[in-house]
Enzyme design. Structure first.
Site, PDB file in Angstrom:
ATOM      1  N   HIS A  13      60.679  36.860  34.958  1.00  0.00           N
ATOM      2  CA  HIS A  13      59.971  36.386  33.783  1.00  0.00           C
ATOM      3  C   HIS A  13      59.248  37.548  33.136  1.00  0.00           C
ATOM      4  O   HIS A  13      58.751  38.428  33.836  1.00  0.00           O
ATOM      5  CB  HIS A  13      58.956  35.298  34.171  1.00  0.00           C
ATOM      6  CG  HIS A  13      58.542  34.456  33.015  1.00  0.00           C
ATOM      7  ND1 HIS A  13      57.518  34.823  32.173  1.00  0.00           N
ATOM      8  CD2 HIS A  13      59.044  33.300  32.529  1.00  0.00           C
ATOM      9  CE1 HIS A  13      57.408  33.916  31.235  1.00  0.00           C
ATOM     10  NE2 HIS A  13      58.311  32.974  31.420  1.00  0.00           N
ATOM     11  N   ASP A  19      63.078  27.393  35.337  1.00  0.00           N
ATOM     12  CA  ASP A  19      64.450  26.895  35.233  1.00  0.00           C
ATOM     13  C   ASP A  19      65.191  26.857  36.563  1.00  0.00           C
ATOM     14  O   ASP A  19      66.292  26.311  36.631  1.00  0.00           O
ATOM     15  CB  ASP A  19      65.250  27.770  34.249  1.00  0.00           C
ATOM     16  CG  ASP A  19      64.770  27.582  32.826  1.00  0.00           C
ATOM     17  OD1 ASP A  19      64.508  26.425  32.459  1.00  0.00           O
ATOM     18  OD2 ASP A  19      64.643  28.581  32.100  1.00  0.00           O
ATOM     19  N   HIS A  31      66.667  32.209  27.905  1.00  0.00           N
ATOM     20  CA  HIS A  31      65.479  31.382  27.633  1.00  0.00           C
ATOM     21  C   HIS A  31      65.786  29.999  28.210  1.00  0.00           C
ATOM     22  O   HIS A  31      66.099  29.882  29.393  1.00  0.00           O
ATOM     23  CB  HIS A  31      65.243  31.419  26.120  1.00  0.00           C
ATOM     24  CG  HIS A  31      63.929  30.883  25.651  1.00  0.00           C
ATOM     25  ND1 HIS A  31      62.907  30.507  26.479  1.00  0.00           N
ATOM     26  CD2 HIS A  31      63.446  30.669  24.378  1.00  0.00           C
ATOM     27  CE1 HIS A  31      61.877  30.085  25.763  1.00  0.00           C
ATOM     28  NE2 HIS A  31      62.172  30.173  24.491  1.00  0.00           N
TER      29      HIS A  31
HETATM   30  N1  CMC Z   1      68.266  39.042  38.186  1.00  0.00           N
HETATM   31  C1  CMC Z   1      68.397  40.343  38.552  1.00  0.00           C
HETATM   32  N2  CMC Z   1      67.652  41.341  38.055  1.00  0.00           N
HETATM   33  C2  CMC Z   1      66.741  41.018  37.135  1.00  0.00           C
HETATM   34  C3  CMC Z   1      66.544  39.679  36.689  1.00  0.00           C
HETATM   35  C4  CMC Z   1      67.343  38.677  37.255  1.00  0.00           C
HETATM   36  N3  CMC Z   1      67.201  37.415  36.891  1.00  0.00           N
HETATM   37  N4  CMC Z   1      65.571  39.666  35.759  1.00  0.00           N
HETATM   38  C5  CMC Z   1      65.160  40.929  35.608  1.00  0.00           C
HETATM   39  N5  CMC Z   1      65.865  41.744  36.441  1.00  0.00           N
HETATM   40  C6  CMC Z   1      65.685  43.178  36.627  1.00  0.00           C
HETATM   41  C7  CMC Z   1      66.280  43.976  35.464  1.00  0.00           C
HETATM   42  O1  CMC Z   1      67.619  44.324  35.722  1.00  0.00           O
HETATM   43  C8  CMC Z   1      65.346  45.159  35.413  1.00  0.00           C
HETATM   44  O2  CMC Z   1      65.699  46.039  36.449  1.00  0.00           O
HETATM   45  P1  CMC Z   1      65.670  47.646  36.198  1.00  0.00           P
HETATM   46  O3  CMC Z   1      64.255  47.956  35.779  1.00  0.00           O
HETATM   47  O4  CMC Z   1      66.074  48.254  37.482  1.00  0.00           O
HETATM   48  O5  CMC Z   1      66.652  47.888  35.074  1.00  0.00           O
HETATM   49  C9  CMC Z   1      63.985  44.575  35.768  1.00  0.00           C
HETATM   50  O6  CMC Z   1      64.277  43.426  36.595  1.00  0.00           O
HETATM   51  C10 CMC Z   1      63.162  44.130  34.551  1.00  0.00           C
HETATM   52  O7  CMC Z   1      63.978  43.289  33.756  1.00  0.00           O
HETATM   53  P2  CMC Z   1      63.809  43.122  32.196  1.00  0.00           P
HETATM   54  O8  CMC Z   1      65.110  42.673  31.615  1.00  0.00           O
HETATM   55  O9  CMC Z   1      63.157  44.338  31.612  1.00  0.00           O
HETATM   56  O10 CMC Z   1      62.757  41.945  32.124  1.00  0.00           O
HETATM   57  P3  CMC Z   1      62.378  41.109  30.843  1.00  0.00           P
HETATM   58  O11 CMC Z   1      60.937  40.796  30.957  1.00  0.00           O
HETATM   59  O12 CMC Z   1      62.836  41.777  29.602  1.00  0.00           O
HETATM   60  O13 CMC Z   1      63.280  39.783  31.005  1.00  0.00           O
HETATM   61  C11 CMC Z   1      63.982  37.619  31.597  1.00  0.00           C
HETATM   62  C12 CMC Z   1      62.781  38.566  31.411  1.00  0.00           C
HETATM   63  C13 CMC Z   1      63.482  36.206  31.866  1.00  0.00           C
HETATM   64  C14 CMC Z   1      64.813  37.589  30.299  1.00  0.00           C
HETATM   65  C15 CMC Z   1      64.852  38.142  32.767  1.00  0.00           C
HETATM   66  O14 CMC Z   1      64.101  38.157  33.966  1.00  0.00           O
HETATM   67  C16 CMC Z   1      66.140  37.353  32.948  1.00  0.00           C
HETATM   68  O15 CMC Z   1      67.144  37.642  32.282  1.00  0.00           O
HETATM   69  N6  CMC Z   1      66.132  36.312  33.861  1.00  0.00           N
HETATM   70  C17 CMC Z   1      67.284  35.483  34.042  1.00  0.00           C
HETATM   71  C18 CMC Z   1      67.309  34.401  32.959  1.00  0.00           C
HETATM   72  C19 CMC Z   1      66.252  33.336  33.178  1.00  0.00           C
HETATM   73  O16 CMC Z   1      66.067  32.829  34.265  1.00  0.00           O
HETATM   74  N7  CMC Z   1      65.563  32.976  32.074  1.00  0.00           N
HETATM   75  C20 CMC Z   1      64.542  31.940  32.078  1.00  0.00           C
HETATM   76  C21 CMC Z   1      63.187  32.494  31.844  1.00  0.00           C
HETATM   77  S1  CMC Z   1      61.857  31.327  32.156  1.00  0.00           S
HETATM   78  C22 CMC Z   1      62.048  30.041  31.030  1.00  0.00           C
HETATM   79  C23 CMC Z   1      62.207  30.414  29.618  1.00  0.00           C
HETATM   80  O17 CMC Z   1      61.639  31.390  29.135  1.00  0.00           O
HETATM   81  O18 CMC Z   1      62.926  29.714  28.941  1.00  0.00           O
END
Ligand code: CMC
Length: 428
Positions: free
Chosen positions: A307, A363, A268
């Site tokens: 996201h 971010d 987050h």
């Molecule tokens: N790098 C590589 N792969 C990713 C990433 C990433 N940053 N984010 C998602 N994926 C992949 C994930 O491995 C999955 O692949 P597969 O379906 O093959 O297993 C697919 O994309 C969907 O990911 P998810 O975990 O189901 O997506 P989510 O909606 O649950 O998670 C998230 C959203 C923001 C937690 C995630 O994208 C992440 O961990 N990003 C990195 C951390 C980040 O930048 N966070 C800030 C978010 S914006 C500001 C805020 O909210 O504070």
């Protein structure tokens, strides 16, 4: 056009149920009637992480994640970033409309007159170790504020709520600045209500007794816009925590301590800190392809990418990228920007990221700006928290006033053992 209902047929019994559809949503409790045996509990939905569950009705923030649209109370984020200021946006989020001139001036006056924190809190902040993470200090300070403003627990009273809103918005920059000054071993600067909200924050961080000290207007404006871009984002993890804790009628300081703790995590608001650490680890633009391959091998995630809601470019990231160059005009460039640009280019042209709709989020560039402005890495999430405070307060206020809201209490699918008898320790 048919009726606004769903007919659900239970193939176990052959029975059909008509379930009303309102705002493209069914009420999860309507599924409870679907059961085989009248003694059964009934059907529930399973939704870990609430990927498809609306937990409330809200009029605050609208996001269209496919089109990259973000609006506060109907106003596009781009217009607010260009024309408004953070305190006006805070008022808009909390009270629903842009203030007229007089109301806006009174609002600013009142927030800026609530900036002093209790001396006991200042003393308590000095008890932290020099290297304590400022987010830990902020979270703790919010919990302490709950002990200092006892009437805050009367959350049903709108006047009491409004008083806490002024206090929280006014005092949070002071807490953040005091945490920073403690960290660098310098005496704190008490708030200066002659300055604007954001100028005062920069002043409390920076002032070292110079004559003719002035806050750089370009940096103050850039930070003010960054606050606007972070101000709300509907039912994100920390806002949901704010609402969840608030739903027990806990006071807003306690609820916000929880919201800030949720923000701290690297998935987050902690992501801005992780992005800078990641860019520093990459070290140079020519190492980007190798790093992208490691992300694809799932060794780690690309921080600042992806996201839950945006499946296109995060509109906040677009605006932040522009602000970076305004800030660099004053501070000089941050070499990490070249690595970030190269990383973005590499990811956006790679099938792994394209197929999963992974774009830079808020971010990705914000940490680079904070670093250029001289903030230590562990202050980044604190800045996010200052920006997000009006959103948390707006979400909390809306929830307290919503007659449909009840204490947050999800269900579970129990998969543990059935009843069994206790075995004395000598027989195990
Ligand atoms: N790098 C590589 N792969 C990713 C990433 C990433 N940053 N984010 C998602 N994926 C992949 C994930 O491995 C999955 O692949 P597969 O379906 O093959 O297993 C697919 O994309 C969907 O990911 P998810 O975990 O189901 O997506 P989510 O909606 O649950 O998670 C998230 C959203 C923001 C937690 C995630 O994208 C992440 O961990 N990003 C990195 C951390 C980040 O930048 N966070 C800030 C978010 S914006 C500001 C805020 O909210 O504070």
């Amino acid at each position: 056009m048919g009726k606004d209902t769903f007919t659900i047929t239970d193939n176990r019994t052959g029975k059909s149920y008509e379930v009303p559809l309102e705002n493209e949503t069914i009420n999860a409790l309507d599924l409870r009637q679907i059961k085989v045996d009248p003694e059964e509990f009934g059907t529930m939905t399973y939704d870990p992480g609430y990927g498809n569950t609306a937990s409330c009705k809200s009029t605050i923030t609208y996001i269209d994640g496919d089109k990259g649209i973000l609006r506060y109370r109907g106003y596009p984020i781009e217009q607010l970033a260009e024309k408004s200021n953070f305190l006006e946006v805070a008022y808009l989020l909390i009270y629903g409309e842009l203030p007229d001139k007089e109301t806006g001036e009174q609002w600013e006056y009142k927030v800026n007159r609530h900036t002093y924190i209790h001396e006991d809190l200042r003393r308590m902040m000095h008890m932290f170790r020099y290297d304590a993470h400022p987010m830990g200090m902020l979270i703790s300070a919010l919990a302490v504020m709950s002990t200092l403003h006892k009437e805050a627990k009367d959350v049903e009273d709108p006047e009491v709520r409004n008083k806490q809103i002024l206090r929280i918005l006014g005092k949070l920059p002071t807490v953040a600045a005091f945490a920073y000054r403690h960290r660098i071993g310098r005496p704190v600067n008490y708030p200066n209500s002659d300055l604007s909200y954001t100028e005062n924050f920069l002043y409390m961080l920076d002032y070292m007794g110079q004559h003719n000290y002035t806050v750089n207007p370009v940096l103050a404006k850039a930070l003010d816009v960054l606050f606007i871009l972070h101000a709300d984002h509907e039912q994100n993890c920390s806002a949901s925590v704010m609402r969840s804790i608030g739903s027990s009628n806990a006071d807003p300081y306690s609820a916000m301590a929880g919201a800030a703790a949720a923000l701290f995590g690297p998935r987050h608001g902690g992501a801005n800190e992780s992005v800078v650490r990641m860019l520093e680890e990459i070290g140079s633009a020519d190492r980007v392809p190798e790093y992208v391959e490691r992300v694809k091998r799932r060794e780690f995630r690309l921080m600042g990418f992806g996201h839950r809601v945006y499946k296109s470019y995060d509109p906040r990231a677009k605006l932040i990228k522009k602000i970076a160059y305004d800030v660099f005009g004053v501070t000089g460039s941050n070499p990490l920007i070249d690595i970030a640009l190269k990383l973005e280019e590499a990811a956006l042209s790679d099938d792994f990221f394209i197929e999963r709709n992974l774009y830079p989020n808020v971010d990705f560039y914000s940490g680079i700006i904070y670093q250029a402005m001289g903030f230590p890495t562990d202050m980044f999430t604190v800045i996010f928290a200052l920006g997000r405070a009006p959103g948390w307060l707006a979400q909390w206020n809306e929830q307290v006033e919503d007659p449909e809201q009840r204490i947050a209490r999800p269900r579970q699918v129990y998969l543990g053992p059935g009843e069994r008898n206790y075995v004395p320790v000598e027989q195990r």
